[in-house]
Structures are given as C-alpha cells and as structure tokens.
Design a protein around this motif. Structure first.
Motif, PDB file in Angstrom:
ATOM      1  N   ASN A  85      70.060 -53.031   6.440  1.00  0.00           N
ATOM      2  CA  ASN A  85      70.751 -51.801   6.803  1.00  0.00           C
ATOM      3  C   ASN A  85      71.985 -51.577   5.933  1.00  0.00           C
ATOM      4  O   ASN A  85      72.262 -50.441   5.533  1.00  0.00           O
ATOM      5  CB  ASN A  85      71.143 -51.812   8.282  1.00  0.00           C
ATOM      6  N   THR A  86      72.722 -52.625   5.645  1.00  0.00           N
ATOM      7  CA  THR A  86      73.907 -52.506   4.796  1.00  0.00           C
ATOM      8  C   THR A  86      73.517 -52.000   3.411  1.00  0.00           C
ATOM      9  O   THR A  86      74.148 -51.074   2.874  1.00  0.00           O
ATOM     10  CB  THR A  86      74.648 -53.846   4.698  1.00  0.00           C
ATOM     11  N   ALA A  87      72.488 -52.584   2.824  1.00  0.00           N
ATOM     12  CA  ALA A  87      72.043 -52.156   1.488  1.00  0.00           C
ATOM     13  C   ALA A  87      71.620 -50.690   1.497  1.00  0.00           C
ATOM     14  O   ALA A  87      71.960 -49.933   0.586  1.00  0.00           O
ATOM     15  CB  ALA A  87      70.896 -53.045   1.012  1.00  0.00           C
ATOM     16  N   ALA A  88      70.901 -50.279   2.536  1.00  0.00           N
ATOM     17  CA  ALA A  88      70.449 -48.889   2.624  1.00  0.00           C
ATOM     18  C   ALA A  88      71.634 -47.937   2.791  1.00  0.00           C
ATOM     19  O   ALA A  88      71.676 -46.866   2.176  1.00  0.00           O
ATOM     20  CB  ALA A  88      69.467 -48.723   3.777  1.00  0.00           C
ATOM     21  N   LEU A  89      72.603 -48.319   3.596  1.00  0.00           N
ATOM     22  CA  LEU A  89      73.785 -47.482   3.795  1.00  0.00           C
ATOM     23  C   LEU A  89      74.601 -47.372   2.512  1.00  0.00           C
ATOM     24  O   LEU A  89      75.054 -46.279   2.144  1.00  0.00           O
ATOM     25  CB  LEU A  89      74.650 -48.034   4.931  1.00  0.00           C
ATOM     26  N   ALA A 121      73.491 -47.632  -0.475  1.00  0.00           N
ATOM     27  CA  ALA A 121      72.711 -46.801  -1.402  1.00  0.00           C
ATOM     28  C   ALA A 121      72.879 -45.312  -1.088  1.00  0.00           C
ATOM     29  O   ALA A 121      72.726 -44.481  -1.984  1.00  0.00           O
ATOM     30  CB  ALA A 121      71.233 -47.188  -1.348  1.00  0.00           C
ATOM     31  N   ARG A 122      73.211 -45.007   0.158  1.00  0.00           N
ATOM     32  CA  ARG A 122      73.428 -43.610   0.560  1.00  0.00           C
ATOM     33  C   ARG A 122      74.877 -43.170   0.363  1.00  0.00           C
ATOM     34  O   ARG A 122      75.252 -42.075   0.779  1.00  0.00           O
ATOM     35  CB  ARG A 122      73.048 -43.431   2.027  1.00  0.00           C
ATOM     36  N   GLY A 123      75.697 -44.023  -0.228  1.00  0.00           N
ATOM     37  CA  GLY A 123      77.082 -43.655  -0.499  1.00  0.00           C
ATOM     38  C   GLY A 123      78.093 -44.207   0.479  1.00  0.00           C
ATOM     39  O   GLY A 123      79.272 -43.845   0.417  1.00  0.00           O
ATOM     40  N   ALA A 124      77.677 -45.091   1.355  1.00  0.00           N
ATOM     41  CA  ALA A 124      78.612 -45.706   2.295  1.00  0.00           C
ATOM     42  C   ALA A 124      79.493 -46.705   1.560  1.00  0.00           C
ATOM     43  O   ALA A 124      79.199 -47.100   0.426  1.00  0.00           O
ATOM     44  CB  ALA A 124      77.847 -46.407   3.416  1.00  0.00           C
ATOM     45  N   ARG A 125      80.574 -47.105   2.220  1.00  0.00           N
ATOM     46  CA  ARG A 125      81.451 -48.118   1.641  1.00  0.00           C
ATOM     47  C   ARG A 125      81.806 -49.141   2.706  1.00  0.00           C
ATOM     48  O   ARG A 125      81.894 -48.822   3.897  1.00  0.00           O
ATOM     49  CB  ARG A 125      82.704 -47.482   1.055  1.00  0.00           C
ATOM     50  N   GLU A 126      81.981 -50.366   2.247  1.00  0.00           N
ATOM     51  CA  GLU A 126      82.399 -51.426   3.158  1.00  0.00           C
ATOM     52  C   GLU A 126      83.913 -51.427   3.248  1.00  0.00           C
ATOM     53  O   GLU A 126      84.615 -51.252   2.257  1.00  0.00           O
ATOM     54  CB  GLU A 126      81.898 -52.791   2.684  1.00  0.00           C
ATOM     55  N   VAL A 127      84.412 -51.669   4.441  1.00  0.00           N
ATOM     56  CA  VAL A 127      85.844 -51.703   4.697  1.00  0.00           C
ATOM     57  C   VAL A 127      86.219 -53.083   5.228  1.00  0.00           C
ATOM     58  O   VAL A 127      85.477 -53.664   6.020  1.00  0.00           O
ATOM     59  CB  VAL A 127      86.237 -50.616   5.732  1.00  0.00           C
ATOM     60  N   THR A 183      74.907 -52.818  11.620  1.00  0.00           N
ATOM     61  CA  THR A 183      75.149 -53.846  10.620  1.00  0.00           C
ATOM     62  C   THR A 183      76.224 -54.797  11.131  1.00  0.00           C
ATOM     63  O   THR A 183      76.923 -54.476  12.101  1.00  0.00           O
ATOM     64  CB  THR A 183      75.543 -53.218   9.263  1.00  0.00           C
ATOM     65  N   THR A 184      76.347 -55.941  10.510  1.00  0.00           N
ATOM     66  CA  THR A 184      77.372 -56.895  10.914  1.00  0.00           C
ATOM     67  C   THR A 184      78.677 -56.687  10.154  1.00  0.00           C
ATOM     68  O   THR A 184      79.660 -57.344  10.424  1.00  0.00           O
ATOM     69  CB  THR A 184      76.883 -58.345  10.695  1.00  0.00           C
ATOM     70  N   ARG A 185      78.669 -55.797   9.207  1.00  0.00           N
ATOM     71  CA  ARG A 185      79.869 -55.478   8.427  1.00  0.00           C
ATOM     72  C   ARG A 185      80.420 -54.134   8.883  1.00  0.00           C
ATOM     73  O   ARG A 185      79.752 -53.391   9.593  1.00  0.00           O
ATOM     74  CB  ARG A 185      79.530 -55.433   6.936  1.00  0.00           C
TER      75      ARG A 185
END
Length: 167
Positions: free
Chosen positions: A26-30, A32-38, A93-95
């Motif tokens: 899910n993290t990789a897919a998000l 790829a859609r332009g999400a960012r980890e914080v 996701t866990t992140r």
C-alpha cells in the motif's frame, strides 16, 4: 497443554508479518500516486517496539495457559482491526503517508475515533500479555507504546493539518 499458546502466538506472528507485506504494498502504491511519507524517523523505534513485544511473548508466554476472558478481548480487537482495514482499504499502511487532495476517511470506525487503529493496538499490546497471565509485561509495553504513540500521533495530526485535510 502448550498448543493453545503456541497457536495464538503463531497467529499473531503471521498476522503481523502479513500486515507488513500489505503495508509495504500500500505504501508503494500511495507513493506512486504522489503521496509523501511524513516523520519517518520514529518508524524504526515503532517497529523495534512491536518486534520486541512479540519476541518477548514468544520467550515468556509459549506454553502458558491462555485466559479466556483476555483471549476474548483480543479476538474482539481483531474484529475491530478488520473493520479498520476494510475501511481504509489501499490507504492502510504502517507509516504516516499523506496523499495530497485525498479526503480524510470519516466512515467505518473513523466516525467514532480519529485514530481507531491506534486504540486497537493499545488494546492488543495489553490484552495479549494479559491472556497469558503477564500483567507486568502488559504494563511495561503499554507504557513504551504510549511514548511511541504520543510522538506518532503528534506527527500524524500535524501532517494532516498541514495538508489541510483536517477541518
């Protein structure tokens, strides 16, 4: 009888490993859609806490009797966990992942709590050791988890605020 405790620990271990696979996907897919980890800096601490909790249970609880009341509480928490996963779907996701422009999820358990998954984890970290008759273990890891969750929820709420998702 050792098998009930071994079966329960095996279930939890496989569940956590499966969740890590799902979260990574899910993290990789998000992303790829332009999400960012914080706030990724606390993530290794959170992983270490959960891994330590599980390893410690394998060391201390394997072969212990399972107390039915706390086992029932733990099972109830698993039903709630499934509700969270079904509600968030590919956004679970866990992140801390922020997808710009995506609305905040307000259905399912999110109608009642801002962070239902964290409430479930709080319950699990206490209930599973209590199911094995390990109250001090439950208290110790609950306190450690409270410290990590304080940091995580502060970072997540700030990220949601900055993304203007929270109203």
């Amino acid at each position: 009888m050792m098998w009930p405790s071994i079966a329960l620990l095996t279930f939890v271990t496989l569940q956590r490993l499966g969740e890590l696979v799902l979260a990574r996907r899910n993290t990789a897919a998000l992303l790829a859609r332009g999400a960012r980890e914080v706030a990724p800096e606390h993530y290794p601490v959170m992983v270490a806490l959960h891994a330590g909790w599980l390893v410690g249970l394998w060391l201390l609880a394997a072969g212990r009797p399972v107390e039915l009341f706390w086992f029932g509480v733990f099972l109830g928490l698993q039903a709630l966990r499934l509700w969270v996963l079904a509600t968030l779907k590919e956004r679970w996701t866990t992140r801390i992942i922020i997808l710009p422009g995506a609305p905040l999820v307000r259905s399912g358990p999110y109608r009642f709590l801002r962070h239902p998954n964290y409430a479930i984890v709080v319950g699990e970290i206490a209930a599973l050791p209590l199911a094995f008759g390990l109250p001090f273990y439950a208290i110790g890891f609950s306190l450690l988890n409270a410290c990590v969750l304080h940091i995580r929820m502060k970072a997540e709420n700030a990220a949601l605020e900055s993304a203007m998702i929270l109203k």
